[in-house]
Design an enzyme around this catalytic site. Structure first.
Site, PDB file in Angstrom:
ATOM      1  N   LEU A  31       0.802  -1.090  -0.062  1.00  0.00           N
ATOM      2  CA  LEU A  31      -0.203   0.063   0.000  1.00  0.00           C
ATOM      3  C   LEU A  31       0.834   1.192   0.001  1.00  0.00           C
ATOM      4  O   LEU A  31       1.821   1.361   0.725  1.00  0.00           O
ATOM      5  CB  LEU A  31      -0.923   0.065   1.255  1.00  0.00           C
ATOM      6  CG  LEU A  31      -1.915  -1.190   1.402  1.00  0.00           C
ATOM      7  CD1 LEU A  31      -2.547  -1.049   2.578  1.00  0.00           C
ATOM      8  CD2 LEU A  31      -3.034  -1.467   0.092  1.00  0.00           C
ATOM      9  N   HIS A  32       0.512   2.230  -0.757  1.00  0.00           N
ATOM     10  CA  HIS A  32       0.931   3.426  -0.771  1.00  0.00           C
ATOM     11  C   HIS A  32      -0.003   4.727  -0.462  1.00  0.00           C
ATOM     12  O   HIS A  32      -1.282   4.334  -0.650  1.00  0.00           O
ATOM     13  CB  HIS A  32       1.763   3.839  -1.821  1.00  0.00           C
ATOM     14  CG  HIS A  32       1.047   3.178  -3.268  1.00  0.00           C
ATOM     15  ND1 HIS A  32       0.234   4.122  -3.692  1.00  0.00           N
ATOM     16  CD2 HIS A  32       1.283   2.140  -4.108  1.00  0.00           C
ATOM     17  CE1 HIS A  32      -0.428   3.369  -4.964  1.00  0.00           C
ATOM     18  NE2 HIS A  32       0.289   2.560  -4.931  1.00  0.00           N
ATOM     19  N   HIS A  35      -3.180   4.161  -2.572  1.00  0.00           N
ATOM     20  CA  HIS A  35      -4.357   3.238  -1.909  1.00  0.00           C
ATOM     21  C   HIS A  35      -4.873   4.197  -0.810  1.00  0.00           C
ATOM     22  O   HIS A  35      -6.139   3.798  -0.544  1.00  0.00           O
ATOM     23  CB  HIS A  35      -3.863   1.915  -1.443  1.00  0.00           C
ATOM     24  CG  HIS A  35      -3.101   1.303  -2.408  1.00  0.00           C
ATOM     25  ND1 HIS A  35      -1.824   0.997  -2.687  1.00  0.00           N
ATOM     26  CD2 HIS A  35      -3.697   0.435  -3.434  1.00  0.00           C
ATOM     27  CE1 HIS A  35      -1.234   0.305  -3.416  1.00  0.00           C
ATOM     28  NE2 HIS A  35      -2.610  -0.219  -4.015  1.00  0.00           N
ATOM     29  N   GLN A  59      -5.037 -12.742 -12.903  1.00  0.00           N
ATOM     30  CA  GLN A  59      -4.583 -11.429 -13.915  1.00  0.00           C
ATOM     31  C   GLN A  59      -3.263 -11.462 -14.240  1.00  0.00           C
ATOM     32  O   GLN A  59      -2.848 -10.313 -14.961  1.00  0.00           O
ATOM     33  CB  GLN A  59      -5.362 -10.145 -13.251  1.00  0.00           C
ATOM     34  CG  GLN A  59      -4.641  -9.563 -12.118  1.00  0.00           C
ATOM     35  CD  GLN A  59      -5.049  -8.558 -11.468  1.00  0.00           C
ATOM     36  OE1 GLN A  59      -6.223  -8.868 -10.779  1.00  0.00           O
ATOM     37  NE2 GLN A  59      -4.602  -7.444 -11.295  1.00  0.00           N
ATOM     38  N   GLY A 144      -9.397   3.541  -8.450  1.00  0.00           N
ATOM     39  CA  GLY A 144      -8.306   4.273  -8.675  1.00  0.00           C
ATOM     40  C   GLY A 144      -8.433   4.854 -10.150  1.00  0.00           C
ATOM     41  O   GLY A 144      -8.635   3.701 -11.062  1.00  0.00           O
TER      42      GLY A 144
HETATM   43  P1  AMP Z   1      -3.610  -2.223  -6.967  1.00  0.00           P
HETATM   44  O1  AMP Z   1      -3.045  -2.608  -5.646  1.00  0.00           O
HETATM   45  O2  AMP Z   1      -2.324  -1.690  -7.677  1.00  0.00           O
HETATM   46  O3  AMP Z   1      -4.366  -3.169  -7.528  1.00  0.00           O
HETATM   47  O4  AMP Z   1      -4.541  -1.126  -6.832  1.00  0.00           O
HETATM   48  C1  AMP Z   1      -5.441  -1.048  -6.065  1.00  0.00           C
HETATM   49  C2  AMP Z   1      -6.472   0.027  -6.095  1.00  0.00           C
HETATM   50  O5  AMP Z   1      -5.526   1.322  -6.040  1.00  0.00           O
HETATM   51  C3  AMP Z   1      -6.809   0.213  -7.671  1.00  0.00           C
HETATM   52  O6  AMP Z   1      -8.178   0.617  -7.685  1.00  0.00           O
HETATM   53  C4  AMP Z   1      -5.965   1.261  -8.224  1.00  0.00           C
HETATM   54  O7  AMP Z   1      -6.448   2.233  -9.454  1.00  0.00           O
HETATM   55  C5  AMP Z   1      -5.712   2.174  -7.189  1.00  0.00           C
HETATM   56  N1  AMP Z   1      -4.310   3.047  -7.412  1.00  0.00           N
HETATM   57  C6  AMP Z   1      -3.152   2.687  -7.628  1.00  0.00           C
HETATM   58  N2  AMP Z   1      -2.273   3.530  -7.555  1.00  0.00           N
HETATM   59  C7  AMP Z   1      -2.923   4.920  -7.235  1.00  0.00           C
HETATM   60  C8  AMP Z   1      -2.557   6.131  -7.136  1.00  0.00           C
HETATM   61  N3  AMP Z   1      -1.381   6.715  -7.644  1.00  0.00           N
HETATM   62  N4  AMP Z   1      -3.718   6.793  -6.880  1.00  0.00           N
HETATM   63  C9  AMP Z   1      -4.755   6.332  -6.895  1.00  0.00           C
HETATM   64  N5  AMP Z   1      -5.347   5.283  -6.812  1.00  0.00           N
HETATM   65  C10 AMP Z   1      -4.180   4.353  -7.322  1.00  0.00           C
END
Ligand code: AMP
Length: 289
Positions: A31-32, A35, A59, A144
């Site tokens: 997480l960053h 998230h 995926q 996101g």
């Molecule tokens: P992930 O863990 O990469 O599958 O992302 C989980 C959710 O976080 C998804 O809905 C992504 O679109 C969203 N997300 C990832 N990076 C960002 C970001 N920089 N800003 C906002 N939402 C993000």
């Protein structure tokens, strides 16, 4: 905060909440701030916030980074605790032992952008999100804009399949030089990290060119030239309709358009996108680069 790994235990726990609105933030962990911005939105809009952390094998193609995908679960749990998350759902596996026999298949919206090279990727995304929604039955789920094609597909899934859930979007959170925050930024060494900021540089240049009156093909050519100067070969640089994700060759002013980019930088495949017309936040970032 509860950390739950089994579906049965999760459903038992969620059975305690019959009147409350449940908000789901699906993630693959690591997480960053991106998230966390979604989690904060979920906190504002719902009574109970569930964050799922699951690196979905369905995926990833065989040659992709499933095995090396970062999994700092203890750090993730700490961040969720600080944000006031109610439940982390962290299953070890969501699929039947003998493999999944029935899943979702995406069409139309997966022919272009990332879908063109990541065959089957969005089938895997749609299937896992559908499974999570069926298990958790939230009132809303937050995705996101960073992964805009994924967001479009999830919206269409919910609408085409009449799923009783509201899809909420969160804007892309960026580093100060504009690079979109991503779990995969961890793969970048110092040189690659510097190079990666040119993806946002290219997106804003293309937007500037269109705003100055250049045609879409000429603005994209200027963007490709900029990338070439930075020694970046994009997988795609494209302006597409936000609704159909089809490439636009001219600005017709009816459907909102977005600029999309993907490139391999060092050992990371990075993606980003911005609307053709800028938001104030993006103007701020541009002015401090
Ligand atoms: P992930 O863990 O990469 O599958 O992302 C989980 C959710 O976080 C998804 O809905 C992504 O679109 C969203 N997300 C990832 N990076 C960002 C970001 N920089 N800003 C906002 N939402 C993000």
């Amino acid at each position: 905060m509860k950390i739950i790994r089994s579906i049965a235990e999760l459903q038992l726990e969620l059975g305690n909440y019959t009147l409350e609105q449940i908000g789901l933030v699906p993630t693959m962990g690591c997480l960053h701030e991106g998230h966390l911005s979604l989690i904060r939105k979920a906190k504002l809009l719902s009574d109970i916030v569930v964050v799922s952390i699951y690196v979905n094998p369905l995926q990833f193609a065989a040659h992709e980074d499933l095995d090396s995908y970062p999994k700092p679960f203890a750090d993730d749990a700490e961040l969720c605790l600080q944000e006031g998350v109610d439940i982390i759902f962290h299953p070890t596996n969501l699929y039947p032992e003998q493999g999944i026999a029935v899943g979702l298949h995406v069409q139309q919206l997966n022919q272009q952008l990332c879908g063109a090279s990541r065959l089957g990727h969005f089938d895997g995304v749609a299937t896992v999100v559908c499974i999570l929604l069926n298990i958790i039955r939230p009132s809303l789920a937050i995705f996101g804009e960073k992964d805009f094609q994924q967001l479009s597909i999830i919206r269409r899934m919910v609408s085409d399949l009449y799923m009783p859930i509201e899809i909420i979007t969160g804007e892309t959170i960026r580093e100060t030089d504009g690079l979109a925050k991503s779990s995969r930024n961890r793969y970048l060494n110092a040189l690659a990290r510097k190079k990666a900021s040119h993806l946002f540089g290219c997106l804003t240049l293309v937007r500037e060119k269109v705003t100055q009156g250049l045609s879409i093909p000429d603005a994209l050519s200027a963007g490709l030239f900029y990338l070439q100067q930075q020694d970046i070969q994009p997988e795609y640089l494209s302006i597409c309709s936000e609704h159909t994700l089809q490439p636009a060759n001219q600005f017709i002013g009816v459907t909102p358009l977005r600029i999309f980019i993907a490139a391999n930088i060092g050992s990371a495949r990075l993606i980003d996108n911005i609307p053709l017309y800028s938001t104030n936040k993006e103007k701020e970032i541009k002015s401090c680069v």
